[in-house]
Design a protein around this motif. Sequence first.
Motif: not given
Length: 317
Positions: A62-74, A157-160, A184-186
């Motif tokens: 139930n814990i949300p997870v979000f992946v960021i890169g360099a945040c150049s589109n966020l 390669t994806l980690v789900r 979005d969760d991959a």
Amino acid sequence: MTDKISQINNINIKIPKVRGIIRKNFELSRLSWLKVGGPAEIFFQPEDEDDLSFFLKNLETNIPVFVIGACSNLIIRDGGIPGVVIKLGKNFSSIRLNKTVVSVGAACRDSYLAQTCAKEGVDLSFLRTIPGNLGGAVKMNAGCYGSYLSDYLIGLTLVRRDGSITDMKASDFKFSYRNSNIPDDAIITNVLLRKELDDPLRIEMKMTRALDVRNLSQPTKDLSCGSTFRNPLGRSSLEDKYDSDHSLKAWKLIDDAGLRGAKIGGAMVSKKHTNFLINNGNATAKDIEDLGKFVIKKVKRNSGINLIWEVKIVGKY
Ligand SMILES: Cc1cc2nc3c(=O)[nH]c(=O)nc-3n(C[C@H](O)[C@H](O)[C@H](O)COP(=O)(O)OP(=O)(O)OC[C@H]3O[C@@H](n4cnc5c(N)ncnc54)[C@H](O)[C@@H]3O)c2cc1C
């Protein structure tokens, strides 16, 4: 195997014991291209793929997870991102040139990849002027000047979210203009790209030309997220390589609505390129989001066209 160290909405988050870096209430503005945004409730930088997989397997579902890169589109909102924010670090940035493919860690900077490949006579020159990391570029199907990431993508390669690690083919996903259907969760950890060979000097010249064109037409020295809105007629090279119709370019619609230089708080519509919203130094995420909403309203009134955010907005107010 877990430590209880944080709470979201009165739920304790039990953090799996990992080898990588864990931080609580970690300020994300310092990582963000726009230099705005609140903290990550929990910030995790995995040591390697197994560490990431272990963490996700053992993190309550139930814990949300979000992946960021360099945040150049966020745009990360001022209230920050609840749950866990994952950022792949330099252990995920290797570049390996094999006989037919380039294998690259998802945290590799696009510009560094282009420059490294150029020296070896491999042409990924279109990535030279795109800020950000390769994982974000794949997810967004980043592209410019007629080339898009999906033109070169062979596999990833994806980690789900359940911690499983899978190798996928590019053809398992759909890529379109500034978009992909990668879930979005991959989390993309590694990418295989096609090798297109050319003379190193010619690739170098292409990159120099691309940098010159950028610097001439875009506010590359300002804090921004690049193009804020999708071009209403935007295409990917899968459809039509040469997107030369400017009549429905977002910048033109914004300019025609008289918004060049418009400001809210510390946010401003760039005078150099009207599809860029810039942080003048003291903008909040709210200033930028409010200015974007104002632009959408004015353009709709002026042209009848609904601009759609290209930049992703995440987190809470
Ligand atoms: C000055 C400027 C110019 C720009 N010009 C262009 C351009 O010409 N063309 C273009 O396409 N874009 C452009 N951009 C936008 C941006 O650089 C790209 O979208 C870039 O590919 C985003 O990469 P990132 O690492 O910063 O991703 P982020 O902004 O951190 O994230 C973007 C999305 O990707 C996801 N993501 C990030 N990393 C991963 C991962 N490892 N696995 C799965 N999902 C991930 C995030 O969850 C988010 O949904 C520009 C931006 C700036 C600031």
